[in-house]
Motif scaffolding. Sequence first.
Motif, PDB file in Angstrom:
ATOM      1  N   GLN A  38       0.845  -1.184   0.000  1.00 10.36           N
ATOM      2  CA  GLN A  38       0.000   0.000   0.000  1.00 10.36           C
ATOM      3  C   GLN A  38       0.883   1.237   0.000  1.00 10.36           C
ATOM      4  OE1 GLN A  38      -2.402   0.737   3.526  1.00 10.36           O
ATOM      5  NE2 GLN A  38      -3.980   1.741   2.323  1.00 10.36           N
ATOM      6  N   ALA A  39       0.778   2.046  -1.052  1.00 15.53           N
ATOM      7  CA  ALA A  39       1.456   3.340  -1.060  1.00 15.53           C
ATOM      8  C   ALA A  39       0.635   4.304  -0.210  1.00 15.53           C
ATOM      9  CB  ALA A  39       1.583   3.852  -2.491  1.00 15.53           C
ATOM     10  N   ALA A  40       1.260   5.363   0.232  1.00 16.99           N
ATOM     11  CA  ALA A  40       0.619   6.316   1.142  1.00 16.99           C
ATOM     12  C   ALA A  40      -0.684   6.839   0.551  1.00 16.99           C
ATOM     13  CB  ALA A  40       1.571   7.463   1.447  1.00 16.99           C
ATOM     14  N   GLY A  41      -1.793   6.712   1.327  1.00 19.22           N
ATOM     15  CA  GLY A  41      -3.073   7.254   0.908  1.00 19.22           C
ATOM     16  C   GLY A  41      -3.714   6.549  -0.270  1.00 19.22           C
ATOM     17  N   ARG A  42      -3.302   5.320  -0.509  1.00 13.36           N
ATOM     18  CA  ARG A  42      -3.837   4.601  -1.667  1.00 13.36           C
ATOM     19  C   ARG A  42      -4.431   3.255  -1.247  1.00 13.36           C
ATOM     20  NH1 ARG A  42      -1.083   6.303  -6.292  1.00 13.36           N
ATOM     21  NH2 ARG A  42      -2.582   5.057  -7.473  1.00 13.36           N
ATOM     22  N   GLY A  43      -5.083   2.611  -2.203  1.00 13.75           N
ATOM     23  CA  GLY A  43      -5.553   1.249  -1.984  1.00 13.75           C
ATOM     24  C   GLY A  43      -4.403   0.274  -2.102  1.00 13.75           C
ATOM     25  N   LEU A  44      -4.724  -0.993  -1.989  1.00 20.45           N
ATOM     26  CA  LEU A  44      -3.691  -2.024  -1.969  1.00 20.45           C
ATOM     27  C   LEU A  44      -3.416  -2.594  -3.360  1.00 20.45           C
ATOM     28  CD1 LEU A  44      -4.609  -1.821   1.023  1.00 20.45           C
ATOM     29  CD2 LEU A  44      -4.185  -4.265   1.186  1.00 20.45           C
TER      30      LEU A  44
END
Lengths: 112, 113
Positions: A38-44
Motif C-alpha cells: 500500500q502506497a501512502a493514501g492509496r488502496g492495496l
Amino acid sequence: SQTIHQWPATLVQPVGSPLSLECTVEGTSNPNLYWYRQAAGRGLQLLFYSVGIGQISSEVPQNLSASRPQDRQFILSSKKLLLSDSGFYLCAWSLTSGETQYFGPGTRLLVL
Amino acid sequence: AQTVTQSQPEMSVQEAETVTLSCTYDTSENNYYLFWYKQPPSRQMILVIRQEAYKQQNATENRFSVNFQKAAKSFSLKISDSQLGDTAMYFCAFMKGHYQLIWGAGTKLIIKP
C-alpha cells in the motif's frame, strides 16, 4: 480462532540492502496467503499469492520475491532494495480461493 | 478492466449521525464479491462487510449495511449511529477472479464528537 502475525512492524533499510518480511497464520491449515503493498493514501496492490507450500504466483513484476517454506508461513524478500520499495506491506490469508481475505497488522518499510 | 471508484475522498459527520459512503465498480462478470474494509490509524485492514453479487438481499452487520445495486454497479456503505471508533479510511474492493482484490482509492471518514 485464526490469527495472523507479521514482523517486523517497522523497518528502515538502506538502498541496495536485502529484505525479508515474515508472515505467519495460526489456527487454520492450508490457507491461501497473500502479500499486498500500500502506497501512502492509496488502496492495496496485490504482489503475490500462494495456494500451497512452494506455490507462488506473482501479479506484478518487480525486484521482490515470495516464498512459502511451510504451510502457514509466507515470506517476502528482496536481494537489493530500491527507494520505490518503500511502503506499507500487508499479508493476508483466506480459507480458500474466492473467500474473504483477512489481513495482518502490516510492516512499514522505509528505504533510504 | 475492472475498476473501483470511490468518489468521496473525505467525509465528516457528528457522532450518532448516519453516513453513507459511495462506491461504484466496473466489471463484465456476473458472479463476484464486493467488500468494504476499514483501515484505522493503526493501518490494519479490517473487514467491515461482504456482499455476494448473486444475492439480492443487502448485507448487514450490526450498524453497517450496504445498498447493492447490481445493474447500476453501485455498492454504498451506510453506517448508522456513528461512533468515534468508526473514524478510519474506508476502502471498497471487488474480487477479480478467485484471488485478486481490486481496491478503490478510499474515503477518509472522520466522526466528530
